[in-house]
Write a protein that holds these residues in place. Structure first.
Motif, short mmCIF file in Angstrom:
data_model
loop_
_atom_site.label_atom_id
_atom_site.label_comp_id
_atom_site.label_asym_id
_atom_site.label_seq_id
_atom_site.Cartn_x
_atom_site.Cartn_y
_atom_site.Cartn_z
N LEU A 69 -1.40 14.76 16.08
CA LEU A 69 -0.39 14.62 17.14
C LEU A 69 0.13 15.99 17.59
N PHE A 70 0.02 16.25 18.89
CA PHE A 70 0.57 17.47 19.49
C PHE A 70 1.73 17.07 20.40
N VAL A 71 2.88 17.71 20.21
CA VAL A 71 4.05 17.39 21.03
C VAL A 71 4.50 18.64 21.76
N LEU A 72 4.52 18.54 23.09
CA LEU A 72 4.81 19.70 23.93
C LEU A 72 6.25 19.68 24.41
N VAL A 73 6.95 20.77 24.15
CA VAL A 73 8.26 20.99 24.75
C VAL A 73 8.00 21.69 26.09
N ALA A 74 8.08 20.92 27.17
CA ALA A 74 7.58 21.39 28.46
C ALA A 74 8.64 22.21 29.19
N ASP A 75 8.93 23.40 28.65
CA ASP A 75 10.02 24.17 29.25
C ASP A 75 9.65 24.71 30.64
N TYR A 76 8.37 24.97 30.88
CA TYR A 76 8.00 25.43 32.23
C TYR A 76 8.06 24.30 33.27
N LEU A 120 -2.63 28.90 27.81
CA LEU A 120 -2.58 27.59 28.46
C LEU A 120 -2.45 27.74 29.98
N HIS A 121 -1.55 28.63 30.37
CA HIS A 121 -1.21 28.74 31.80
C HIS A 121 -2.30 29.42 32.59
N GLN A 122 -3.11 30.21 31.92
CA GLN A 122 -4.18 30.89 32.65
C GLN A 122 -5.23 29.88 33.14
N SER A 171 -6.27 22.18 27.70
CA SER A 171 -6.30 23.43 26.93
C SER A 171 -6.41 23.17 25.43
N VAL A 172 -5.87 22.04 24.97
CA VAL A 172 -5.99 21.73 23.54
C VAL A 172 -7.04 20.64 23.29
N HIS A 173 -7.77 20.27 24.34
CA HIS A 173 -8.81 19.24 24.23
C HIS A 173 -8.24 17.93 23.69
N ALA A 174 -7.07 17.56 24.18
CA ALA A 174 -6.51 16.27 23.75
C ALA A 174 -7.33 15.15 24.39
N GLY A 175 -7.73 14.19 23.59
CA GLY A 175 -8.52 13.08 24.12
C GLY A 175 -7.67 11.90 24.51
N VAL A 176 -6.46 11.85 24.00
CA VAL A 176 -5.60 10.69 24.20
C VAL A 176 -4.21 11.13 24.65
N VAL A 177 -3.73 10.54 25.72
CA VAL A 177 -2.40 10.85 26.21
C VAL A 177 -1.62 9.54 26.39
N PRO A 178 -0.62 9.31 25.53
CA PRO A 178 0.19 8.11 25.70
C PRO A 178 1.05 8.26 26.95
N VAL A 179 0.96 7.30 27.84
CA VAL A 179 1.70 7.40 29.11
C VAL A 179 2.27 6.05 29.51
N GLU A 339 2.00 29.07 17.33
CA GLU A 339 0.90 29.89 16.81
C GLU A 339 -0.39 29.08 16.75
N ARG A 340 -0.27 27.86 16.26
CA ARG A 340 -1.45 26.99 16.14
C ARG A 340 -2.05 26.72 17.52
N VAL A 341 -1.18 26.39 18.48
CA VAL A 341 -1.67 26.05 19.81
C VAL A 341 -2.19 27.29 20.53
N SER A 342 -1.57 28.44 20.28
CA SER A 342 -2.08 29.67 20.88
C SER A 342 -3.51 29.93 20.42
N ALA A 343 -3.77 29.72 19.14
CA ALA A 343 -5.13 29.95 18.62
C ALA A 343 -6.11 29.00 19.30
N ILE A 344 -5.72 27.74 19.45
CA ILE A 344 -6.63 26.76 20.08
C ILE A 344 -6.87 27.13 21.55
N THR A 345 -5.79 27.43 22.27
CA THR A 345 -5.93 27.66 23.71
C THR A 345 -6.63 29.00 23.99
N GLU A 346 -6.48 29.99 23.09
CA GLU A 346 -7.24 31.24 23.25
C GLU A 346 -8.73 30.94 23.17
#
Ligand code: TRP
Length: 360
Positions: A69-76, A120-122, A171-179, A339-346
């Motif tokens: 589970l990845f949870v994004l705090v979408a400040d942008y 991510l933003h790039q 960017s994180v290759h999420a396969g599932v998005v609960p919406v 840090e974890r997500v930065s490594a994945i998105t890099e």
């Protein structure tokens, strides 16, 4: 859509999405560790009971089932329509505290913030090149925003935010998005972007996988003014509210003039929403709560709803109060996720550069 309107008959595409979603639930149950799930929220204030029963509970369920589970705090996303950002640090840490309080476990789940993950933003730039202005303009949320604020009142970031959201997911290759149903068009756009990227830059060997929507059966909880519970409408009961605050907020909720309490969501939306709230907290059908209250009236209904909320949320609130006293811990949880997500998105960005012939 007003809460009293009868639901529209499901269109073919909605039915197809519902079917895909049901299949997905089965696949997750069979092999949870094969699924990476991404969800997120804008840090614009404390999460409320509508968030809990609408999405947080489901996230914890998925986490406990064993998905990643990845949870994004979408400040942008906050700056799509707000200029004041001074409250962000408190709102961001508050959101992290809300997540942990309801059971998101930082040893298993990853909590991260937009602004701290540069790669991510790039991805937004190549992704913007894969969609047309007309396509983005047809997105219902973007259309609504433009209708509300006027074309000239909408920022370009607001206009492009469904594309930005595709970058969050891909960017994180999420396969599932609960919406919820309203977010389906965003997910459709993310699928389109993945497909077009693959067709253009990685034909024969698709790089991005197309994410799937996991449709939740989110109950519609009304706020104290009888409209949908919402942070921005000031009609919400926050998860972190004290027992007394909860009692005060629910005491002020709208009801109707009929003495006997019945569960009739179409005809009596306000009374039914309080019944639903009590029922969700007690894990009982709302009809049962209604029958129990019967002719005791709205005051008894409000007492029952208040007691049910206070009982169900007491452990979350205790944990949240402890967490709020330790902002250093909340920051550390967020930093580890970033840090974890930065490594994945890099890694994603490096692969994208190679595929786009922009590695020199
Ligand atoms: N737009 C979502 C909201 O307002 C938050 C969000 C941002 C999100 N990026 C996402 C949700 C990616 C799911 C996937 O609640």
């Amino acid at each position: 859509m007003s809460a009293t309107a009868p639901p529209a008959p499901p269109s073919e595409s909605r039915r197809a999405a519902a079917q895909r979603s049901a299949d997905l639930e089965l696949a997750i149950a069979r092999e949870p560790a094969a699924f990476r799930v991404l969800t997120g929220d804008r840090p614009t204030g404390p999460l409320h009971l509508g968030h809990y029963f609408g999405t947080l509970q489901n996230r914890v369920r998925l986490q406990d089932a064993g998905v990643e589970l990845f949870v994004l705090v979408a400040d942008y996303q906050v700056i799509t329509d707000r200029t004041a950002a001074a409250g962000l640090p408190a709102d961001v840490l508050g959101l992290v505290a809300d997540y942990l309080a309801v059971g998101i476990d930082p040893r298993r789940a990853v909590i991260f913030a937009h602004s701290q993950v540069a790669a991510l933003h790039q991805l937004l730039l190549p992704f913007l090149s894969l969609v047309s202005v007309a396509e983005v303009g047809r997105n219902p949320t973007v259309k609504d925003e433009m209708a509300a604020a006027g074309r000239s009142g909408v920022t370009a970031l607001m206009f492009s935010y469904p594309v930005h959201q595709a970058a969050d997911i891909l960017s994180v290759h999420a396969g599932v998005v609960p919406v919820g149903q309203d977010q389906l068009p965003h997910l459709e756009l993310a699928r389109t972007i993945a497909r077009r990227f693959n067709d253009r830059y990685s034909p024969g060997q698709p790089y991005f996988r197309e994410p799937s929507a996991l449709l939740g059966a989110a109950p519609l909880l009304l706020g104290t003014d009888g409209t949908k519970m919402s942070k921005s409408r000031g009609n919400a009961v926050p998860i972190r509210a004290t027992a007394d605050e909860t009692a005060r907020l629910i005491a002020g909720a709208r009801t109707d003039a009929e003495r006997v309490i019945t569960y009739e969501p179409r005809r009596r939306p306000e009374v039914s929403s309080l019944l639903l709230l009590a029922a969700l907290c007690r894990d009982e059908p709302p009809e049962q709560v209604a029958a129990e209250i019967g002719a005791a009236g709205a005051a008894a209904l409000k007492r029952a709803a208040t007691d049910a909320v206070n009982q169900r949320f007491a452990p979350f609130r205790r944990r949240r109060a402890d967490l709020a006293r330790d902002p250093g811990y909340l920051r550390a949880v967020l930093a580890a996720g970033n840090e974890r997500v930065s490594a994945i998105t890099e890694g994603t960005l490096a692969a994208v550069r190679a595929l786009m012939h922009t590695s020199y």
